[in-house]
Motif scaffolding. Sequence first.
Motif, mmCIF file in Angstrom:
data_model
loop_
_atom_site.group_PDB
_atom_site.id
_atom_site.type_symbol
_atom_site.label_atom_id
_atom_site.label_comp_id
_atom_site.label_asym_id
_atom_site.label_seq_id
_atom_site.Cartn_x
_atom_site.Cartn_y
_atom_site.Cartn_z
ATOM 1 N N GLU A 164 2.083 21.657 -16.396
ATOM 2 C CA GLU A 164 2.013 22.714 -15.395
ATOM 3 C C GLU A 164 2.387 22.142 -14.036
ATOM 4 N N PHE A 165 3.274 22.850 -13.330
ATOM 5 C CA PHE A 165 3.761 22.421 -12.026
ATOM 6 C C PHE A 165 3.056 23.206 -10.919
ATOM 7 N N ASN A 166 2.856 22.569 -9.780
ATOM 8 C CA ASN A 166 2.385 23.278 -8.597
ATOM 9 C C ASN A 166 3.619 23.835 -7.884
ATOM 10 N N VAL A 167 3.890 25.112 -8.072
ATOM 11 C CA VAL A 167 5.108 25.709 -7.522
ATOM 12 C C VAL A 167 4.932 26.122 -6.056
ATOM 13 N N ARG A 168 3.770 25.845 -5.488
ATOM 14 C CA ARG A 168 3.527 26.193 -4.085
ATOM 15 C C ARG A 168 4.241 25.243 -3.133
ATOM 16 N N ARG A 169 4.597 24.052 -3.598
ATOM 17 C CA ARG A 169 5.124 23.040 -2.690
ATOM 18 C C ARG A 169 6.237 22.235 -3.353
ATOM 19 N N PRO A 170 7.078 21.577 -2.528
ATOM 20 C CA PRO A 170 8.143 20.742 -3.088
ATOM 21 C C PRO A 170 7.552 19.583 -3.875
ATOM 22 N N PRO A 171 8.294 19.068 -4.861
ATOM 23 C CA PRO A 171 9.638 19.482 -5.261
ATOM 24 C C PRO A 171 9.648 20.592 -6.317
ATOM 25 N N PHE A 172 8.440 20.970 -6.812
ATOM 26 C CA PHE A 172 8.414 21.859 -7.969
ATOM 27 C C PHE A 172 8.456 23.338 -7.607
ATOM 28 N N ASN A 173 8.653 23.641 -6.312
ATOM 29 C CA ASN A 173 8.951 25.018 -5.952
ATOM 30 C C ASN A 173 10.401 25.382 -6.273
ATOM 31 N N ASP A 174 11.179 24.392 -6.696
ATOM 32 C CA ASP A 174 12.577 24.580 -7.103
ATOM 33 C C ASP A 174 12.640 24.562 -8.631
ATOM 34 N N ASN A 176 -6.111 23.190 -5.280
ATOM 35 C CA ASN A 176 -4.668 23.258 -5.616
ATOM 36 C C ASN A 176 -3.934 22.046 -5.068
ATOM 37 N N ASP A 177 -4.596 20.907 -5.100
ATOM 38 C CA ASP A 177 -4.055 19.676 -4.536
ATOM 39 C C ASP A 177 -3.500 18.791 -5.651
ATOM 40 N N PHE A 178 -2.367 19.182 -6.185
ATOM 41 C CA PHE A 178 -1.738 18.401 -7.248
ATOM 42 C C PHE A 178 -0.243 18.701 -7.235
ATOM 43 N N ASP A 179 0.524 17.821 -7.882
ATOM 44 C CA ASP A 179 1.963 18.032 -8.038
ATOM 45 C C ASP A 179 2.279 18.600 -9.418
ATOM 46 N N PHE A 180 1.716 17.934 -10.418
ATOM 47 C CA PHE A 180 2.140 18.164 -11.788
ATOM 48 C C PHE A 180 0.988 17.705 -12.662
ATOM 49 N N LEU A 181 0.707 18.430 -13.733
ATOM 50 C CA LEU A 181 -0.392 18.007 -14.595
ATOM 51 C C LEU A 181 -0.049 18.198 -16.064
ATOM 52 N N VAL A 182 -0.719 17.412 -16.890
ATOM 53 C CA VAL A 182 -0.659 17.597 -18.339
ATOM 54 C C VAL A 182 -2.053 18.003 -18.773
ATOM 55 N N SER A 183 -2.124 19.123 -19.492
ATOM 56 C CA SER A 183 -3.415 19.723 -19.773
ATOM 57 C C SER A 183 -3.407 20.355 -21.163
ATOM 58 N N HIS A 184 -4.423 21.144 -21.422
ATOM 59 C CA HIS A 184 -4.573 21.833 -22.695
ATOM 60 C C HIS A 184 -4.580 23.330 -22.449
ATOM 61 N N ARG A 185 -3.972 24.085 -23.368
ATOM 62 C CA ARG A 185 -4.066 25.536 -23.314
ATOM 63 C C ARG A 185 -4.328 26.049 -24.717
ATOM 64 N N ALA A 186 -5.254 26.997 -24.825
ATOM 65 C CA ALA A 186 -5.556 27.610 -26.112
ATOM 66 C C ALA A 186 -4.988 29.024 -26.139
ATOM 67 N N GLY A 187 -4.527 29.457 -27.306
ATOM 68 C CA GLY A 187 -3.911 30.768 -27.444
ATOM 69 C C GLY A 187 -4.891 31.876 -27.752
#
Length: 535
Positions: free
Chosen positions: A288-298, A420-431
């Motif tokens: 999951e990317f933090n799209v609020r800030r660079p570089p992952f707002n692109d 919301n202080d992160f760039d990029f994370l690896v996490s878990h999601r359940a369906g």
Amino acid sequence: MSTILNINRRTFLAGVAAVTLVPGYTRADESPVKGGTLVAVSHPGEPNVLTAAIVQTGQVQSVSSKIFDGLIRYGENFAIEPELAQSWETSEDGKALTLHLRPGVRWHDGETFTSADVKYTFDEVWMKIHPRARATFASVETVEVPDPLTVVFRLRNPSGVILGALNSVELTVLPKHLYEGTDVLKNPYNSAPVGTGPFRFKEWARGDKIVLERNPDYWDTGKPHLDRIVYRVIPDATSRFAAFQAGDVEFGTLSPISINDLAAATDNSKLHVEFGGYEWLASAVVAEFNVRRPPFNDVRVRRAVAHAVDLNAMSKVTTRGTGRPGTSPVLSTQTNFYEDHGLPSYPFDRAKAEQLLDEAGLPAGSDGVRFSITLDWLPFGENFLRYGEFIRQSLKRVGIDVTLRNQDLAQFFRRVYSLNDFDFLVSHRAGFGDPQIGIDRVFWSKAILKDVPWSNASGYSNTKMDGLIEAAHAAPTESERVAIYKRVQIQAQTDLPHFTLLENKQYTVASARLRGVSRGSNSAYDSLKNAWLSS
């Protein structure tokens, strides 16, 4: 179908598809033995509370599901079965779902369970602090309680998602008399819960153990068979496996031992390894990317990252091939909803990744580095650290310098969902059996919720996506709802604020002495009311 897997080392290493199936925990010629203590392991990590109404992490749900019954439960193949709701019906126009509650049910403190508890929990807990309930109940206009044993959901349009969500771990009902007028998130009963389930809370020695004892007044006469369940807190995976081998621990869910020890566990005649019971959970490893800030707002940078990670190699290196490379936010096992046509994909291609980064104005410097980021990994054990390390090495090869950040779960939740202080994370999601429950919470702008774990952490907001999700909520038929969720997947894969790395293959480890565990589609969270220990 949930079956015990009894496999040798050679079979395991050849792949889980080749395993030998044996009938299950209980043989037909056996009768339950009363009494005894089942020692389980709390994994991943120690819970921070003991009710899944407040926090929906696996270690909380594992304990909470023994203390709290659901309104319904799952049998095999997603069959919905009665629990606290002994029957239900839907009106002819599909706009009213009526539940008839089981009479004579009591909370562990002796107070009577009624429809008022359901109404209170809907209004004050599910709709205010639950990360998924807003999507689940999007079609609900009101909840009525015409008498103590009747709950009526009045709907704007028919809904195919509500009934199945009313199980004990997804939508836990809390006792109104203990929560009304309090700050729900700070209520002391979150850590010393009072439920209606087969086991009562007895003791929590933090860092050591959680003790549950048999509920002598349980509505299902003669259950449970066990006198108590003791959850031990053993942070280290190697130590957990040693405890299983020594017989000091007899039950653990959510992959309680390292993948490196799994073959040895299947060789041990005193243990069973079980891959079933996780169908409802639909577990995935996600980025999951933090799209609020660079570089992952692109979006070009997000797509570059996806192209830079070889998911086939990631599966082999981190899960020994048990994890299936992800292709969509809906897992391929959720066959009714899964879209396999026209779905944007990001095959492993470093050259394409570098091209996208160049186009985004992020050229490599003289040292080969384009930019630096921090990767936060979900502190659910060494597996997520392993995923993070694989991603770090993959991105280094396209000029992205990654620092892995270690922290405990409370810090992770605060950083990601509060600050919301992160760039990029690896996490878990359940369906959770349905994309309205499983993926709306990460792609719907109305699921950007401060302080609510497992909500839309990326900050992603797209009016087109919102329109699709809300159209699915209001779909007049189930076939139309399914069709819209296939379009949701396409939009999600196009914008890519969040993407599936691996379809996770979870497993349970249990003593060969353990009998009577449910074989339902979410039996990883079985209440254990039918469980017993053979001599």
